[in-house]
Design an enzyme around this catalytic site. Structure first.
Site, PDB file in Angstrom:
ATOM      1  N   GLN A   1       0.842  -1.190   0.000  1.00 22.72           N
ATOM      2  CA  GLN A   1       0.000   0.000   0.000  1.00 22.72           C
ATOM      3  C   GLN A   1       0.882   1.247   0.000  1.00 22.72           C
ATOM      4  OE1 GLN A   1      -2.076   1.902   3.336  1.00 22.72           O
ATOM      5  NE2 GLN A   1      -4.001   1.345   2.327  1.00 22.72           N
TER       6      GLN A   1
ATOM      7  N   TYR B   1      -5.412  10.896   4.867  1.00 20.34           N
ATOM      8  CA  TYR B   1      -4.050  11.146   4.427  1.00 20.34           C
ATOM      9  C   TYR B   1      -4.071  11.982   3.137  1.00 20.34           C
ATOM     10  CZ  TYR B   1      -3.033   7.943   8.188  1.00 20.34           C
ATOM     11  OH  TYR B   1      -2.961   7.370   9.435  1.00 20.34           O
TER      12      TYR B   1
ATOM     13  N   ARG C   1      -7.731   2.388  -2.407  1.00 22.97           N
ATOM     14  CA  ARG C   1      -8.582   2.318  -1.213  1.00 22.97           C
ATOM     15  C   ARG C   1      -9.135   3.696  -0.907  1.00 22.97           C
ATOM     16  NH1 ARG C   1      -9.163  -0.836   3.767  1.00 22.97           N
ATOM     17  NH2 ARG C   1      -9.036   0.446   5.655  1.00 22.97           N
TER      18      ARG C   1
END
Length: 353
Positions: free
Chosen positions: A98, A179, A226
């Site tokens: 990721q 984020y 995601r």
């Protein structure tokens, strides 16, 4: 009806089942950003799930936010991650790294260069984070220039190529959990007046450019993303247009032929259903806190193609076998989630122990 234990095609790969290990920060990397010595054992212990998605891995020095998180942008990172990917493959598993840029959720004391964090705009998240000297406020970040946004897209593409060189089967773009990518979505974090701010199309642009660059670098069939629509973490407020932004974003991502879309559900079932209709590819759904009797429900209903689980896989290296046989689950030890040694990391017992 598809079952959790049925194989599935995901991008260019055939997975052994429809269970996914969700990404989880563990803060056990070395100070140079290489994964810790126990990383190969930790991930390979859990390789019986269809897909392992690693903890967030920073694509650049500026991408680091927390202490002891790994990177994938230097030759040393590549060589170290190769040990983990080889270990997972030796167990017959598949592993995606990721790629996570923390953006404003950063502190200079946690990074190798000790610079101010970067973000869409110079707006502090109003949150605290752990540092080597304890909890501190996450400071106000520096706004990225337009040229730096373009360079950050290139950093993501470089990290994706590095991940594949390290033996990863692909990468997952972290566009969730407050984020950097989600910071671009939220007016509370993005007050830019250039092509990356203002309208829905502009606020979604960075995510689309990152996904496009990575798909061009390593192939869309090795790229996932995601998202966590509506996440209220750390000052993120996507405003009244939030749901429409995700509908627009997913419709644009659909054009790229990505391996999957991974949604961390925040309870907006109507939006989740809309995103399912907009997305013709594989959909992974992660619902934190799901009880054992609800595992498999999204697959059975046809909403999801795969289901992702976090803490329950963290605590059960043989999660698939325990689920298949009805064996009891180990309980996760929250005190060992971040940092430390093998305790709460590689020492959870398997049924065969």
């Amino acid at each position: 009806m598809s079952t959790l234990f049925e194989s599935v095609r995901l991008g260019r790969y055939d997975l052994s089942n429809r269970l996914v290990m969700a990404p989880m920060t563990r803060s056990r990397a070395n100070l140079d950003g290489t994964p810790g010595d126990l990383s190969p054992e930790y991930y390979s212990q859990r390789a019986d799930v269809g897909l392992v998605v690693t903890e967030g891995v920073q694509p650049s020095e500026d991408g680091q936010g927390y202490m002891a998180t790994p990177g994938i942008y230097t030759p040393e990172h590549i060589a170290a991650w190769r040990k983990t990917t080889d270990a997972v493959h030796s167990k017959g598993g598949r592993i995606f790294l990721q790629l996570m840029h923390a953006g404003r959720m950063s502190h200079p004391d946690n990074t190798p260069h000790h610079r101010q964090g970067v973000a869409p705009s110079a707006i502090a998240p109003g949150a605290q984070m752990f540092t080597p000297t304890g909890l501190q406020d996450a400071p106000t970040p520096r706004a990225l220039t337009s040229d730096e946004v373009v360079q950050t897209v290139a950093d993501f593409a470089h990290a994706a190529r590095s991940a594949v060189e390290a033996g990863a089967d692909g990468v997952e773009i972290h566009g969730a959990n407050a984020y950097l990518i989600q910071q671009f979505f939220a007016p509370s974090a993005n007050q830019r007046d250039d092509r990356y701010g203002g309208s829905i199309e502009n606020r979604a642009r960075f995510a689309i450019e990152v996904a496009t660059a990575i798909a061009e670098a390593i192939g869309g069939d090795r790229t996932g993303i995601r998202l966590s629509p509506g996440t209220p973490l750390w000052g993120i407020d996507e405003g009244p247009e939030g749901a429409d932004l995700y509908r627009y974003l997913v419709a644009e991502l659909e054009k790229l032929g990505l391996a999957y879309l991974h949604i961390m559900d925040q309870g907006n079932e109507a939006l989740l259903a809309d995103l399912r209709r907009l997305w013709s590819g594989k959909l992974i759904v992660n619902r934190p806190g799901r009880t054992r009797d609800a595992i498999g429900a999204d697959l059975a209903s046809g909403l999801a193609d795969l289901e992702a689980y976090g803490q329950i896989i963290l605590a059960n290296p043989d999660f698939v076998e325990r689920l298949r046989t009805g064996a009891p689950f180990n309980e996760a030890d929250r005190m060992t989630f971040f940092g430390g040694t093998e305790k709460g990391y590689t020492d959870y017992p398997a049924l065969a122990d």
